[in-house]
Design a protein around this motif. Structure first.
Motif, PDB file in Angstrom:
ATOM      1  N   ALA A  37       0.895  -1.292   0.094  1.00  0.00           N
ATOM      2  CA  ALA A  37       0.051  -0.103  -0.014  1.00  0.00           C
ATOM      3  C   ALA A  37       0.833   1.265  -0.091  1.00  0.00           C
ATOM      4  CB  ALA A  37      -1.082   0.014   1.340  1.00  0.00           C
ATOM      5  N   LEU A  38       1.939   1.166   0.717  1.00  0.00           N
ATOM      6  CA  LEU A  38       2.934   2.337   0.888  1.00  0.00           C
ATOM      7  C   LEU A  38       3.324   2.672  -0.369  1.00  0.00           C
ATOM      8  CD1 LEU A  38       4.813   2.246   4.150  1.00  0.00           C
ATOM      9  CD2 LEU A  38       2.857   3.030   3.690  1.00  0.00           C
ATOM     10  N   SER A  39       3.716   1.731  -1.420  1.00  0.00           N
ATOM     11  CA  SER A  39       4.467   1.955  -2.837  1.00  0.00           C
ATOM     12  C   SER A  39       3.244   2.015  -3.862  1.00  0.00           C
ATOM     13  CB  SER A  39       5.331   0.931  -2.955  1.00  0.00           C
ATOM     14  OG  SER A  39       4.681  -0.261  -3.117  1.00  0.00           O
ATOM     15  N   ALA A  40       2.224   2.002  -3.526  1.00  0.00           N
ATOM     16  CA  ALA A  40       0.926   2.066  -4.423  1.00  0.00           C
ATOM     17  C   ALA A  40       0.531   3.559  -4.779  1.00  0.00           C
ATOM     18  CB  ALA A  40      -0.213   1.094  -4.159  1.00  0.00           C
ATOM     19  N   PRO A  41       0.077   3.962  -5.991  1.00  0.00           N
ATOM     20  CA  PRO A  41      -0.417   5.283  -5.917  1.00  0.00           C
ATOM     21  C   PRO A  41      -1.804   5.557  -5.428  1.00  0.00           C
ATOM     22  CG  PRO A  41      -0.867   3.947  -8.083  1.00  0.00           C
ATOM     23  CD  PRO A  41      -0.159   3.032  -7.206  1.00  0.00           C
ATOM     24  N   ALA A  42      -2.416   4.430  -4.701  1.00  0.00           N
ATOM     25  CA  ALA A  42      -3.496   4.941  -4.040  1.00  0.00           C
ATOM     26  C   ALA A  42      -3.693   3.393  -3.127  1.00  0.00           C
ATOM     27  CB  ALA A  42      -4.785   4.933  -5.045  1.00  0.00           C
ATOM     28  N   ASP A  43      -4.592   3.858  -2.063  1.00  0.00           N
ATOM     29  CA  ASP A  43      -5.043   2.905  -1.248  1.00  0.00           C
ATOM     30  C   ASP A  43      -5.545   1.534  -1.776  1.00  0.00           C
ATOM     31  OD1 ASP A  43      -3.779   3.839   0.939  1.00  0.00           O
ATOM     32  OD2 ASP A  43      -5.592   5.049   1.588  1.00  0.00           O
ATOM     33  N   PRO A  44      -5.459   0.484  -1.149  1.00  0.00           N
ATOM     34  CA  PRO A  44      -6.130  -0.850  -1.752  1.00  0.00           C
ATOM     35  C   PRO A  44      -7.633  -0.745  -1.572  1.00  0.00           C
ATOM     36  CG  PRO A  44      -4.833  -1.432   0.130  1.00  0.00           C
ATOM     37  CD  PRO A  44      -4.535   0.098   0.172  1.00  0.00           C
ATOM     38  N   ALA A  45      -8.261  -1.941  -1.852  1.00  0.00           N
ATOM     39  CA  ALA A  45      -9.539  -2.007  -1.853  1.00  0.00           C
ATOM     40  C   ALA A  45      -9.875  -2.357  -0.199  1.00  0.00           C
ATOM     41  CB  ALA A  45     -10.175  -3.407  -2.740  1.00  0.00           C
ATOM     42  N   ASP A  46     -11.307  -2.153   0.115  1.00  0.00           N
ATOM     43  CA  ASP A  46     -11.577  -2.351   1.369  1.00  0.00           C
ATOM     44  C   ASP A  46     -11.355  -3.483   2.084  1.00  0.00           C
ATOM     45  OD1 ASP A  46     -12.448   0.331   1.116  1.00  0.00           O
ATOM     46  OD2 ASP A  46     -14.620  -0.147   1.056  1.00  0.00           O
ATOM     47  N   ASP A  47     -11.177  -4.565   1.432  1.00  0.00           N
ATOM     48  CA  ASP A  47     -11.110  -5.899   2.165  1.00  0.00           C
ATOM     49  C   ASP A  47      -9.645  -6.017   2.310  1.00  0.00           C
ATOM     50  OD1 ASP A  47     -10.236  -5.934  -0.782  1.00  0.00           O
ATOM     51  OD2 ASP A  47     -10.304  -8.036  -0.586  1.00  0.00           O
ATOM     52  N   VAL A  48      -8.812  -5.426   1.857  1.00  0.00           N
ATOM     53  CA  VAL A  48      -7.376  -5.200   2.116  1.00  0.00           C
ATOM     54  C   VAL A  48      -7.134  -4.253   3.211  1.00  0.00           C
ATOM     55  CG1 VAL A  48      -4.856  -4.963   1.374  1.00  0.00           C
ATOM     56  CG2 VAL A  48      -6.471  -5.960  -0.342  1.00  0.00           C
ATOM     57  N   LEU A  49      -7.792  -3.452   3.162  1.00  0.00           N
ATOM     58  CA  LEU A  49      -7.705  -2.074   4.222  1.00  0.00           C
ATOM     59  C   LEU A  49      -8.188  -2.740   5.591  1.00  0.00           C
ATOM     60  CD1 LEU A  49      -8.709   1.054   2.536  1.00  0.00           C
ATOM     61  CD2 LEU A  49      -6.504   0.544   3.437  1.00  0.00           C
ATOM     62  N   GLY A  50      -8.990  -3.698   5.457  1.00  0.00           N
ATOM     63  CA  GLY A  50      -9.532  -4.309   6.663  1.00  0.00           C
ATOM     64  C   GLY A  50      -8.934  -5.264   7.459  1.00  0.00           C
ATOM     65  N   ARG A  51      -7.845  -5.695   7.110  1.00  0.00           N
ATOM     66  CA  ARG A  51      -7.217  -6.787   7.719  1.00  0.00           C
ATOM     67  C   ARG A  51      -5.567  -6.528   7.802  1.00  0.00           C
ATOM     68  NH1 ARG A  51      -7.083  -9.859   1.554  1.00  0.00           N
ATOM     69  NH2 ARG A  51      -4.819  -9.071   1.144  1.00  0.00           N
ATOM     70  N   GLY A  52      -5.202  -7.385   8.900  1.00  0.00           N
ATOM     71  CA  GLY A  52      -3.744  -7.410   9.077  1.00  0.00           C
ATOM     72  C   GLY A  52      -3.177  -5.697   9.570  1.00  0.00           C
ATOM     73  N   ALA A  53      -1.941  -5.455   8.872  1.00  0.00           N
ATOM     74  CA  ALA A  53      -1.356  -4.279   9.487  1.00  0.00           C
ATOM     75  C   ALA A  53      -2.171  -3.166   9.140  1.00  0.00           C
ATOM     76  CB  ALA A  53       0.174  -4.433   8.952  1.00  0.00           C
ATOM     77  N   LEU A  54      -2.711  -3.112   8.259  1.00  0.00           N
ATOM     78  CA  LEU A  54      -3.577  -1.853   7.541  1.00  0.00           C
ATOM     79  C   LEU A  54      -4.520  -1.618   8.385  1.00  0.00           C
ATOM     80  CD1 LEU A  54      -3.259  -2.447   3.822  1.00  0.00           C
ATOM     81  CD2 LEU A  54      -2.569  -0.500   4.850  1.00  0.00           C
ATOM     82  N   ARG A  55      -5.463  -2.708   8.877  1.00  0.00           N
ATOM     83  CA  ARG A  55      -6.427  -2.215   9.959  1.00  0.00           C
ATOM     84  C   ARG A  55      -6.010  -1.941  11.255  1.00  0.00           C
ATOM     85  NH1 ARG A  55      -8.900  -5.640  13.743  1.00  0.00           N
ATOM     86  NH2 ARG A  55     -11.051  -5.165  14.006  1.00  0.00           N
ATOM     87  N   GLN A  56      -4.761  -2.514  11.731  1.00  0.00           N
ATOM     88  CA  GLN A  56      -4.100  -1.910  13.102  1.00  0.00           C
ATOM     89  C   GLN A  56      -3.757  -0.583  12.801  1.00  0.00           C
ATOM     90  OE1 GLN A  56      -2.934  -3.866  16.239  1.00  0.00           O
ATOM     91  NE2 GLN A  56      -3.546  -1.846  16.362  1.00  0.00           N
ATOM     92  N   SER A  57      -3.157  -0.433  11.604  1.00  0.00           N
ATOM     93  CA  SER A  57      -2.770   1.195  11.269  1.00  0.00           C
ATOM     94  C   SER A  57      -3.763   2.105  11.685  1.00  0.00           C
ATOM     95  CB  SER A  57      -1.945   1.089  10.067  1.00  0.00           C
ATOM     96  OG  SER A  57      -1.981   2.494   9.718  1.00  0.00           O
ATOM     97  N   ALA A  58      -4.859   1.829  10.885  1.00  0.00           N
ATOM     98  CA  ALA A  58      -6.067   2.425  10.833  1.00  0.00           C
ATOM     99  C   ALA A  58      -6.692   2.869  12.286  1.00  0.00           C
ATOM    100  CB  ALA A  58      -7.359   1.985  10.149  1.00  0.00           C
TER     101      ALA A  58
END
Length: 206
Positions: free
Chosen positions: A57-78
């Motif tokens: 996600a950090l290296s992508a031009p935009a955030d990933p889809a909601d299913d990816v944002l809702g899991r793992g480190a991205l969920r913890q980060s949020a």
């Protein structure tokens, strides 16, 4: 008023940095008056490191889809970013490890210093997205690093100033108990100096 209290020592509540941070919180609560602020605790030593989805996600031009944002480190980060955004005051309790921040604090930083969330990249460089608010850092160190001769290097305070400033937090104050490995007399003297610094500081509660 709400206080985010981030603790980073493997010693937990027995840590000198935790004791010092609690004195800061006590001052903030006393200055707040009759309406006691909420204190939200984050134990950085229990945080998992960022994972593959987060790195992608950090290296992508935009955030990933909601299913990816809702899991793992991205969920913890949020969740950690939400707690940071909600706080009017931030208190960080940290030891100095090998002249800089401990790994636990670095993990918290990696979670909350996140492109498109807490900072954005512009032609002028990285710009913080968070409104400034007071940050108080309570440091414990076995050696001595703040001035004088024969002191150990300090890569902790300049790094924290820069990385917190990257997300918009510029009002950073440091308090330290130094020389904790030099015996009981040195520890008591260091505590007294830290207490005096806290007593003299104009804590902001507005």
């Amino acid at each position: 008023m709400s206080i985010l209290h981030i603790t980073c020592s493997p010693r937990g509540r027995s840590a000198e940095s935790h004791r010092l941070s609690q004195r800061i919180i006590d001052r903030l609560i006393a200055a707040a008056g009759p309406e006691a602020p909420a204190v939200v605790e984050v134990d950085a030593t229990a945080l998992p490191p960022v994972d593959q989805d987060y790195a992608a996600a950090l290296s992508a031009p935009a955030d990933p889809a909601d299913d990816v944002l809702g899991r793992g480190a991205l969920r913890q980060s949020a969740q950690l970013i939400q707690a940071l955004q909600a706080a009017t005051h931030i208190v960080i309790a940290t030891p100095m490890h090998n002249f800089t921040v401990p790994s636990s604090l670095k993990v918290w930083i990696d979670h909350v210093v996140r492109v498109r969330s807490t900072f954005r990249i512009t032609a002028e460089g990285k710009i913080g997205n968070l409104p400034d608010r007071p940050v108080y850092v309570a440091i414990s160190s076995g050696g001595e690093f703040s001035g004088g001769a024969a002191r150990q290097p300090d890569f902790l305070t300049p790094y924290l100033k820069h990385v917190l400033g990257t997300i918009g937090l510029h009002s950073v104050s440091f308090f330290s108990v130094e020389g904790t490995a030099r015996g009981e007399a040195a520890l008591q003297a260091a505590r007294a100096r830290a207490e005096a610094a806290i007593a003299a500081h104009p804590f902001l509660v507005g």
